[in-house]
Write an enzyme that holds these catalytic residues in place. Sequence first.
Site, mmCIF file in Angstrom:
data_model
loop_
_atom_site.group_PDB
_atom_site.id
_atom_site.type_symbol
_atom_site.label_atom_id
_atom_site.label_comp_id
_atom_site.label_asym_id
_atom_site.label_seq_id
_atom_site.Cartn_x
_atom_site.Cartn_y
_atom_site.Cartn_z
ATOM 1 C CE LYS A 25 -2.740 -3.393 10.654
ATOM 2 N NZ LYS A 25 -3.280 -2.071 9.675
ATOM 3 C CE LYS B 213 -3.505 -0.287 2.443
ATOM 4 N NZ LYS B 213 -4.656 -0.476 3.788
ATOM 5 C CB SER C 239 -0.811 7.903 8.596
ATOM 6 O OG SER C 239 -2.082 7.710 9.316
HETATM 7 P P1 NAD Z 1 -15.210 1.372 11.752
HETATM 8 O O1 NAD Z 1 -15.315 0.553 12.931
HETATM 9 O O2 NAD Z 1 -15.347 2.783 11.998
HETATM 10 O O3 NAD Z 1 -16.842 0.820 10.724
HETATM 11 C C1 NAD Z 1 -17.079 -0.395 10.274
HETATM 12 C C2 NAD Z 1 -18.238 -0.369 10.309
HETATM 13 O O4 NAD Z 1 -18.604 -1.738 9.723
HETATM 14 C C3 NAD Z 1 -19.510 -0.226 11.305
HETATM 15 O O5 NAD Z 1 -20.476 0.433 10.767
HETATM 16 C C4 NAD Z 1 -19.835 -1.671 11.410
HETATM 17 O O6 NAD Z 1 -21.117 -1.755 11.995
HETATM 18 C C5 NAD Z 1 -19.891 -2.288 10.164
HETATM 19 N N1 NAD Z 1 -19.632 -3.645 10.134
HETATM 20 C C6 NAD Z 1 -19.016 -4.525 10.862
HETATM 21 N N2 NAD Z 1 -19.304 -5.899 10.440
HETATM 22 C C7 NAD Z 1 -20.207 -5.938 9.470
HETATM 23 C C8 NAD Z 1 -20.741 -6.628 8.554
HETATM 24 N N3 NAD Z 1 -20.360 -8.066 8.591
HETATM 25 N N4 NAD Z 1 -21.448 -6.369 7.565
HETATM 26 C C9 NAD Z 1 -21.746 -4.956 7.494
HETATM 27 N N5 NAD Z 1 -21.150 -3.967 8.293
HETATM 28 C C10 NAD Z 1 -20.558 -4.497 9.102
HETATM 29 O O7 NAD Z 1 -14.186 0.944 10.716
HETATM 30 P P2 NAD Z 1 -13.276 1.584 9.599
HETATM 31 O O8 NAD Z 1 -12.260 2.511 10.314
HETATM 32 O O9 NAD Z 1 -14.312 2.534 8.847
HETATM 33 O O10 NAD Z 1 -12.840 0.717 8.901
HETATM 34 C C11 NAD Z 1 -13.544 -0.123 8.029
HETATM 35 C C12 NAD Z 1 -12.630 -0.901 6.840
HETATM 36 O O11 NAD Z 1 -11.615 0.099 6.249
HETATM 37 C C13 NAD Z 1 -11.658 -2.046 7.683
HETATM 38 O O12 NAD Z 1 -11.486 -3.297 6.998
HETATM 39 C C14 NAD Z 1 -10.355 -1.247 7.937
HETATM 40 O O13 NAD Z 1 -9.461 -2.039 7.996
HETATM 41 C C15 NAD Z 1 -10.530 -0.326 6.485
HETATM 42 N N6 NAD Z 1 -9.586 0.853 6.664
HETATM 43 C C16 NAD Z 1 -9.915 1.786 7.392
HETATM 44 C C17 NAD Z 1 -9.155 2.794 7.439
HETATM 45 C C18 NAD Z 1 -9.260 4.098 8.454
HETATM 46 O O14 NAD Z 1 -8.508 4.808 8.468
HETATM 47 N N7 NAD Z 1 -10.350 4.384 9.036
HETATM 48 C C19 NAD Z 1 -7.756 2.667 6.591
HETATM 49 C C20 NAD Z 1 -7.614 1.620 5.757
HETATM 50 C C21 NAD Z 1 -8.352 0.643 5.771
#
Ligand code: NAD
Length: 423
Positions: A104, A92, A350
């Site tokens: 990680k 990435k 970041s």
């Molecule tokens: P978050 O915890 O803020 O949100 C996750 C959401 O997914 C919540 O609304 C939860 O209710 C929902 N959820 C969980 N299980 C589910 C399912 N089985 N079906 C449908 N919805 C479900 O997390 P986030 O930070 O938004 O991260 C979400 C994804 O994005 C992850 O895979 C994370 O690794 C990836 N990601 C996030 C970031 C970041 O900066 N936040 C950066 C890179 C990647």
Amino acid sequence: MATDLFSTARERLEDAARYLDIERDIIDQLRYPKETLAATLLVRMDDGSRKAFKSWRCRYDDTRGPTKGGIRFHPAVNVDEVMTLAFWMTFKCAVVNIPFGGAKGGVSVDVKTLSRAELERLSRVYVEAFSRFIGPERDIPAPDMYTNGIVMAWMADEYGTITGHPSPAIITGKPVALGGSLGRDDATGRGGFYILRHLGEDLGVSSDKSRIVLQGFGNASFHCARLLHDDGYRIIGLSDSTSAIYDPDGMNPYAVMEHKERTGHVAGAPTHGNARQLDNAELLETECDVLIPAAVENQITEANAARIKAPVILELANGPTTPAGDAILDKKGTVVVPDILANSGGVTVSYFEWVQNKAGYYWPVEEVHSRLKAILEPETRRVWEVARDKAVSVRTAAYVHALERIGHAVEARGTKAFFNQKN
Ligand code: NAD
């Protein structure tokens, strides 16, 4: 076909190498992490007992710079997952040319069973255990699942206590009051939005006619949804872990978030009156123009990939598509903008946070946005061109683009070809 997560992820490396004239020793270097440290964390609990938690930190490859990657607190965390996530971080950072390698970390813990004071002690003990492994010039952690700004604040504070001076550049995702960057909170969703808009013409996606479905309604999903909505796209489906809502006339993500904050769920959020409640599986298979998985891993698999109707998928989540699911989508002609590119806005900002911490000079949010765009758009274009020139999927193209960049960095210190030159 490999079965463990790490070996499966590593198949991408071999796959990408087939499209590059790259020396074997570079691939061999990237087949295994540079170093992985395991530690047992002993934490004093509120009742006076001491509990042991398994933990890890993996620095996958640091050829292109200090390693970078989040710390995950989850009961299912294990060394295989930590190495896989570190591998993805390596690619990435390379795909968008951030001068970092990948890392990680994780702790096998259910944070819901901890008091706030226990969570603070666990966070501090993690830093103590890995204090010689991490460092502002060595390995820079960040939040991941079940870790957030306050956990980063405790960790930065603990590191400062160990070193004897504040070191904000040790960790990113800190609260703004403690050296966090403006614009980090919405960076992942915003990055996905910039990428989708940039590829709009190539993908046949535009704000006046395209219908969007997002899985998940957390940080990444909400910000992407609201930016798309503000730009005129129609958000027709959204979900959380318990249910999904669908309205062909579109919905307002701000109103849905207000409802979710009040009730804890997206179900029952205000819509245009044509709304239906679906289950999560149905939502993924709903007819739409762009599907944005933004929740958890392994959502599009060989069990449902054939039924996914969206012609375009933007992977905001990490690893939402399994390799078997991916092969089915590829055969159908579905264009998948892969996680290592689609959600790279997060690590990019970041990186900006780290730069600002080291400079001691902080940028206005508009500058963060414009610099993010200035990085993501040309790198996205390059990946798109690789996919076209080599007639490969966008996912393979992203890996090829990243591997080429890592390969050049390794080559710059000499490889077999260099040392066998006669003059
Ligand atoms: P978050 O915890 O803020 O949100 C996750 C959401 O997914 C919540 O609304 C939860 O209710 C929902 N959820 C969980 N299980 C589910 C399912 N089985 N079906 C449908 N919805 C479900 O997390 P986030 O930070 O938004 O991260 C979400 C994804 O994005 C992850 O895979 C994370 O690794 C990836 N990601 C996030 C970031 C970041 O900066 N936040 C950066 C890179 C990647």
